[in-house]
Motif scaffolding. Structure first.
Motif, short mmCIF file in Angstrom:
data_model
loop_
_atom_site.label_atom_id
_atom_site.label_comp_id
_atom_site.label_asym_id
_atom_site.label_seq_id
_atom_site.Cartn_x
_atom_site.Cartn_y
_atom_site.Cartn_z
N MET A 1 32.87 31.60 52.76
CA MET A 1 33.28 33.61 51.65
C MET A 1 33.17 33.28 50.38
N ARG A 2 31.87 33.68 49.92
CA ARG A 2 31.64 34.06 48.65
C ARG A 2 32.06 34.86 47.58
N ALA A 3 32.98 34.70 46.53
CA ALA A 3 33.06 36.15 45.07
C ALA A 3 32.26 35.48 44.34
N LEU A 4 32.10 35.97 44.02
CA LEU A 4 31.14 36.35 42.11
C LEU A 4 32.49 37.39 41.72
N ILE A 5 32.66 36.50 40.28
CA ILE A 5 34.09 37.46 39.40
C ILE A 5 33.88 37.72 38.01
N GLN A 6 33.50 38.47 38.02
CA GLN A 6 33.54 38.76 35.77
C GLN A 6 35.13 39.19 35.26
N ARG A 7 35.30 38.26 34.40
CA ARG A 7 36.42 38.90 33.46
C ARG A 7 36.17 40.45 32.84
N VAL A 8 36.95 41.23 33.22
CA VAL A 8 36.33 42.51 32.66
C VAL A 8 37.25 42.95 31.69
N SER A 9 36.98 44.18 31.02
CA SER A 9 38.08 45.02 29.58
C SER A 9 38.60 45.81 30.69
N ASN A 10 37.08 46.72 31.61
CA ASN A 10 37.62 47.96 32.94
C ASN A 10 36.37 47.62 33.43
N ALA A 11 36.79 48.41 34.47
CA ALA A 11 35.55 48.49 35.40
C ALA A 11 35.80 49.62 36.79
N SER A 12 34.44 49.72 37.13
CA SER A 12 34.91 50.93 38.34
C SER A 12 33.89 51.23 39.57
N VAL A 13 34.46 51.59 40.23
CA VAL A 13 33.23 51.81 41.83
C VAL A 13 33.60 53.68 41.65
N THR A 14 32.19 53.62 41.70
CA THR A 14 32.20 55.43 42.72
C THR A 14 30.98 55.42 44.07
N VAL A 15 31.55 56.12 44.01
CA VAL A 15 31.29 56.74 45.29
C VAL A 15 30.03 58.00 46.11
N ASP A 16 29.56 58.57 45.98
CA ASP A 16 29.20 60.16 46.17
C ASP A 16 29.58 60.71 44.95
N GLY A 17 29.22 60.06 43.58
CA GLY A 17 30.09 60.96 42.62
C GLY A 17 31.23 60.56 42.37
N THR A 18 31.92 60.35 43.47
CA THR A 18 33.64 60.03 42.99
C THR A 18 33.88 58.48 42.64
N ILE A 19 34.87 58.22 41.72
CA ILE A 19 35.61 57.50 41.43
C ILE A 19 36.03 56.46 42.37
N ILE A 20 36.06 55.91 42.77
CA ILE A 20 37.02 55.91 44.30
C ILE A 20 38.25 54.29 43.72
N GLY A 21 37.56 53.41 42.89
CA GLY A 21 38.40 52.70 42.26
C GLY A 21 38.34 52.10 41.07
N GLU A 22 39.10 52.03 39.78
CA GLU A 22 39.41 51.92 38.25
C GLU A 22 40.29 51.09 38.10
N ILE A 23 40.05 49.93 37.24
CA ILE A 23 41.15 49.79 36.43
C ILE A 23 40.52 49.34 35.37
N GLY A 24 41.53 48.62 34.53
CA GLY A 24 41.36 47.90 33.16
C GLY A 24 41.32 46.79 33.13
N PRO A 25 41.99 45.74 31.51
CA PRO A 25 41.33 44.42 32.02
C PRO A 25 42.07 43.82 33.11
N GLY A 26 41.13 43.08 33.79
CA GLY A 26 41.28 41.83 35.12
C GLY A 26 40.07 41.54 35.15
N LEU A 27 39.87 41.50 36.81
CA LEU A 27 38.41 41.45 37.53
C LEU A 27 38.13 42.04 38.60
N LEU A 28 36.60 42.37 38.06
CA LEU A 28 35.83 42.46 39.33
C LEU A 28 35.34 41.37 39.66
N ILE A 29 36.15 41.62 41.32
CA ILE A 29 36.01 40.62 42.39
C ILE A 29 34.48 41.37 43.05
#
Length: 145
Positions: A1-29
Motif C-alpha cells: 500500500m502506498r500513500a502520499l500525504i499532504q498537510r493542508v489548510s483545506n482541501a476538497s474533492v469534486t465529481v461532476d461539478g459537485t463537492i463530495i468531500g471537504e476538510i479544513g486543517p488536516g491531511l489530504l491522503i
C-alpha cells in the motif's frame, strides 16, 4: 500500500461539478492498494499516518500528529501512485491492485482512520475527480508499507 500525504489548510474533492468531500486543517491522503498487499496493511497505514508528527507545536517545530491537533483527513483513491516509469515515457500501472481489491483496501483504510476518531471525508473510487488543496508548509510525505 502506498500513500502520499499532504498537510493542508483545506482541501476538497469534486465529481461532476459537485463537492463530495471537504476538510479544513488536516491531511489530504492519496492512497493506492498494490498488487499482493496483505489485508492488514490498511490498519497499519492508518496507525502510521494518524501518528505521523508533521504538524507544528507551540514552538513551530513539526512535533504534533493529526490526532494531536484534532485535524481531519480527506482520503482520495489514487491508483496512479503505482506508476512504473522505468521504461519509456508512458507510465505502467500493473503494480496496482485490481479495482475490486483496491476498492476494498481503500474502504478498509477509511474505516480504520475513522476508528481512530479522525473525521474523514472521502472521494468516489474510480471516478474522474478534481482535487483542490492549500498545501500548508508545503509538507508532503510519501509512505509505502
Amino acid at each position: 500500500m502506498r500513500a502520499l500525504i499532504q498537510r493542508v489548510s483545506n482541501a476538497s474533492v469534486t465529481v461532476d461539478g459537485t463537492i463530495i468531500g471537504e476538510i479544513g486543517p488536516g491531511l489530504l491522503i492519496l492512497v493506492c492498494a498494490m498488487d499482493g498487499d496483505s489485508p492488514d496493511l490498511p490498519a497499519k497505514m492508518a496507525a502510521k499516518i494518524s501518528k505521523l508528527r508533521i504538524f507544528k507545536d507551540e514552538s513551530g517545530k513539526m512535533n504534533k500528529s493529526l490526532m494531536d491537533i484534532g485535524g481531519s483527513a480527506l482520503i482520495v483513491s489514487q491508483f496512479t501512485l503505482a506508476a512504473d516509469t522505468s521504461r519509456g515515457n508512458r507510465p505502467g500501472f500493473s503494480a496496482a491492485a485490481r479495482p475490486d481489491v483496491g476498492k476494498q483496501a481503500y474502504e478498509a483504510f477509511c474505516t480504520e482512520m475513522r476508528s481512530l476518531q479522525i473525521p474523514v471525508e472521502t472521494s468516489a473510487f474510480g471516478a474522474d475527480m478534481q482535487v483542490r488543496l492549500l498545501n500548508d508548509g508545503p509538507v508532503t510525505v510519501s509512505i509505502e508499507l
